[in-house]
Design a protein around this motif. Structure first.
Motif, PDB file in Angstrom:
ATOM      1  N   VAL A 125     -74.586 116.811 105.023  1.00  0.00           N
ATOM      2  CA  VAL A 125     -74.238 118.196 105.354  1.00  0.00           C
ATOM      3  C   VAL A 125     -73.357 118.808 104.262  1.00  0.00           C
ATOM      4  CG1 VAL A 125     -73.045 119.675 107.025  1.00  0.00           C
ATOM      5  CG2 VAL A 125     -74.435 117.742 107.819  1.00  0.00           C
ATOM      6  N   LYS A 126     -72.365 118.058 103.789  1.00  0.00           N
ATOM      7  CA  LYS A 126     -71.378 118.600 102.858  1.00  0.00           C
ATOM      8  C   LYS A 126     -71.787 118.478 101.391  1.00  0.00           C
ATOM      9  CE  LYS A 126     -67.661 117.182 105.939  1.00  0.00           C
ATOM     10  NZ  LYS A 126     -66.510 116.276 106.043  1.00  0.00           N
ATOM     11  N   GLY A 127     -72.547 117.464 101.037  1.00  0.00           N
ATOM     12  CA  GLY A 127     -72.960 117.271  99.651  1.00  0.00           C
ATOM     13  C   GLY A 127     -72.338 116.035  99.031  1.00  0.00           C
ATOM     14  N   TYR A 128     -72.151 116.080  97.719  1.00  0.00           N
ATOM     15  CA  TYR A 128     -71.629 114.944  96.954  1.00  0.00           C
ATOM     16  C   TYR A 128     -70.111 114.966  96.865  1.00  0.00           C
ATOM     17  CZ  TYR A 128     -76.231 113.881  94.964  1.00  0.00           C
ATOM     18  OH  TYR A 128     -77.533 113.537  94.782  1.00  0.00           O
ATOM     19  N   HIS A 129     -69.513 113.787  96.810  1.00  0.00           N
ATOM     20  CA  HIS A 129     -68.115 113.648  96.421  1.00  0.00           C
ATOM     21  C   HIS A 129     -68.153 113.126  94.990  1.00  0.00           C
ATOM     22  CE1 HIS A 129     -63.896 112.991  96.317  1.00  0.00           C
ATOM     23  NE2 HIS A 129     -63.746 113.321  97.591  1.00  0.00           N
ATOM     24  N   VAL A 130     -68.208 114.040  94.054  1.00  0.00           N
ATOM     25  CA  VAL A 130     -68.435 113.725  92.644  1.00  0.00           C
ATOM     26  C   VAL A 130     -67.329 112.842  92.095  1.00  0.00           C
ATOM     27  CG1 VAL A 130     -68.753 114.706  90.343  1.00  0.00           C
ATOM     28  CG2 VAL A 130     -69.740 115.864  92.340  1.00  0.00           C
ATOM     29  N   ARG A 131     -66.085 113.154  92.423  1.00  0.00           N
ATOM     30  CA  ARG A 131     -64.964 112.378  91.884  1.00  0.00           C
ATOM     31  C   ARG A 131     -65.049 110.909  92.291  1.00  0.00           C
ATOM     32  NH1 ARG A 131     -59.719 113.747  94.350  1.00  0.00           N
ATOM     33  NH2 ARG A 131     -59.982 111.792  95.429  1.00  0.00           N
ATOM     34  N   HIS A 132     -65.287 110.640  93.573  1.00  0.00           N
ATOM     35  CA  HIS A 132     -65.392 109.241  94.023  1.00  0.00           C
ATOM     36  C   HIS A 132     -66.522 108.514  93.305  1.00  0.00           C
ATOM     37  CE1 HIS A 132     -63.276 109.813  98.173  1.00  0.00           C
ATOM     38  NE2 HIS A 132     -62.422 109.738  97.169  1.00  0.00           N
ATOM     39  N   LEU A 133     -67.668 109.142  93.225  1.00  0.00           N
ATOM     40  CA  LEU A 133     -68.829 108.509  92.595  1.00  0.00           C
ATOM     41  C   LEU A 133     -68.541 108.206  91.131  1.00  0.00           C
ATOM     42  CD1 LEU A 133     -71.768 107.544  92.774  1.00  0.00           C
ATOM     43  CD2 LEU A 133     -72.475 109.912  92.369  1.00  0.00           C
ATOM     44  N   CYS A 134     -68.003 109.179  90.435  1.00  0.00           N
ATOM     45  CA  CYS A 134     -67.728 108.992  89.001  1.00  0.00           C
ATOM     46  C   CYS A 134     -66.614 107.981  88.768  1.00  0.00           C
ATOM     47  CB  CYS A 134     -67.417 110.326  88.347  1.00  0.00           C
ATOM     48  SG  CYS A 134     -68.880 111.383  88.229  1.00  0.00           S
ATOM     49  N   GLU A 135     -65.565 108.033  89.570  1.00  0.00           N
ATOM     50  CA  GLU A 135     -64.481 107.056  89.412  1.00  0.00           C
ATOM     51  C   GLU A 135     -64.992 105.636  89.598  1.00  0.00           C
ATOM     52  OE1 GLU A 135     -61.474 108.126  92.245  1.00  0.00           O
ATOM     53  OE2 GLU A 135     -60.631 109.676  90.947  1.00  0.00           O
ATOM     54  N   ASP A 136     -65.828 105.427  90.586  1.00  0.00           N
ATOM     55  CA  ASP A 136     -66.312 104.075  90.881  1.00  0.00           C
ATOM     56  C   ASP A 136     -67.291 103.559  89.831  1.00  0.00           C
ATOM     57  OD1 ASP A 136     -64.681 104.148  93.064  1.00  0.00           O
ATOM     58  OD2 ASP A 136     -66.278 104.147  94.554  1.00  0.00           O
ATOM     59  N   LEU A 137     -67.817 104.445  89.004  1.00  0.00           N
ATOM     60  CA  LEU A 137     -68.728 104.032  87.928  1.00  0.00           C
ATOM     61  C   LEU A 137     -68.100 104.215  86.538  1.00  0.00           C
ATOM     62  CD1 LEU A 137     -72.106 105.475  89.239  1.00  0.00           C
ATOM     63  CD2 LEU A 137     -71.466 103.063  89.057  1.00  0.00           C
ATOM     64  N   ALA A 138     -66.826 104.521  86.479  1.00  0.00           N
ATOM     65  CA  ALA A 138     -66.121 104.743  85.210  1.00  0.00           C
ATOM     66  C   ALA A 138     -66.723 105.888  84.407  1.00  0.00           C
ATOM     67  CB  ALA A 138     -66.089 103.466  84.367  1.00  0.00           C
ATOM     68  N   ILE A 139     -67.259 106.875  85.105  1.00  0.00           N
ATOM     69  CA  ILE A 139     -67.818 108.064  84.465  1.00  0.00           C
ATOM     70  C   ILE A 139     -66.705 109.098  84.329  1.00  0.00           C
ATOM     71  CG2 ILE A 139     -69.491 109.950  84.685  1.00  0.00           C
ATOM     72  CD1 ILE A 139     -70.995 107.401  84.396  1.00  0.00           C
ATOM     73  N   ARG A 140     -66.420 109.499  83.117  1.00  0.00           N
ATOM     74  CA  ARG A 140     -65.405 110.531  82.870  1.00  0.00           C
ATOM     75  C   ARG A 140     -66.048 111.916  82.960  1.00  0.00           C
ATOM     76  NH1 ARG A 140     -63.318 106.744  78.213  1.00  0.00           N
ATOM     77  NH2 ARG A 140     -65.348 107.290  77.396  1.00  0.00           N
ATOM     78  N   ARG A 141     -65.209 112.893  83.082  1.00  0.00           N
ATOM     79  CA  ARG A 141     -65.704 114.267  83.124  1.00  0.00           C
ATOM     80  C   ARG A 141     -66.505 114.584  81.866  1.00  0.00           C
ATOM     81  NH1 ARG A 141     -61.615 119.069  83.236  1.00  0.00           N
ATOM     82  NH2 ARG A 141     -60.332 117.296  83.725  1.00  0.00           N
ATOM     83  N   SER A 142     -66.053 114.099  80.723  1.00  0.00           N
ATOM     84  CA  SER A 142     -66.771 114.346  79.465  1.00  0.00           C
ATOM     85  C   SER A 142     -68.161 113.691  79.481  1.00  0.00           C
ATOM     86  CB  SER A 142     -65.960 113.848  78.277  1.00  0.00           C
ATOM     87  OG  SER A 142     -65.705 112.456  78.386  1.00  0.00           O
ATOM     88  N   ASP A 143     -68.279 112.515  80.110  1.00  0.00           N
ATOM     89  CA  ASP A 143     -69.582 111.840  80.223  1.00  0.00           C
ATOM     90  C   ASP A 143     -70.542 112.674  81.071  1.00  0.00           C
ATOM     91  OD1 ASP A 143     -68.570 109.568  78.840  1.00  0.00           O
ATOM     92  OD2 ASP A 143     -67.836 108.717  80.727  1.00  0.00           O
ATOM     93  N   LEU A 144     -70.032 113.138  82.211  1.00  0.00           N
ATOM     94  CA  LEU A 144     -70.868 113.938  83.109  1.00  0.00           C
ATOM     95  C   LEU A 144     -71.230 115.269  82.463  1.00  0.00           C
ATOM     96  CD1 LEU A 144     -72.186 113.878  85.899  1.00  0.00           C
ATOM     97  CD2 LEU A 144     -70.132 114.981  86.805  1.00  0.00           C
TER      98      LEU A 144
END
Length: 142
Positions: free
Chosen positions: A33-52
């Motif tokens: 219903v709400k969508g993605y929690h981008v921060r949690h997903l990226c943190e858990d995969l070591a994805i930085r904002r610059s990577d995304l």
């Protein structure tokens, strides 16, 4: 090729994909219903904002709202971002079948790998080749 939906399959359908995940884990990253929690997903995969930003061809400033301390679930409205997040979600769930330690998952994502021509999985995600990471993980899981 089918268009990528803006939201991936709900968690109960993800479990049917034989990804070996529990709905509670799926809800950490995605709510139908709400969508993605981008921060949690990226943190858990070591994805930085610059990577995304590089993977989605968006500016880091545009993605800033997804990474702040008050970031929560958001509906994704662009195909490029939705496609990358869907792939990251699948990578995370496949990795959870292989590795239980979150720190080891983050380490693996940044580690150059001979299978990927000495590039890290994050390098491939940034370059738009996350499908290659998914294929290799699927081969290991199955």
């Amino acid at each position: 090729m089918f268009p990528v939906p803006l939201l991936p399959r709900p968690p109960h359908e993800l479990a049917q994909l034989d990804l070996g995940i529990k709905n509670a884990q799926a809800l950490r990253y995605f709510d139908p219903v709400k969508g993605y929690h981008v921060r949690h997903l990226c943190e858990d995969l070591a994805i930085r904002r610059s990577d995304l930003a590089q993977a989605t061809q968006r500016s880091q400033q545009t993605l800033h709202r997804y990474f702040g301390p008050s970031a929560s679930y958001v509906a994704i409205k662009t195909q490029e971002l939705a496609h990358v997040l869907k792939d990251l979600l699948e990578i995370r769930f496949l990795l959870s079948d292989l590795v239980t330690d979150s720190e080891k998952i983050r380490y693996w994502m940044r580690l150059p790998n001979l299978t990927f021509d000495n590039k890290s999985p994050i390098d491939l995600v940034r370059e738009g080749h996350s499908a290659q990471v998914i294929r290799e993980l699927e081969a290991l899981v199955h």
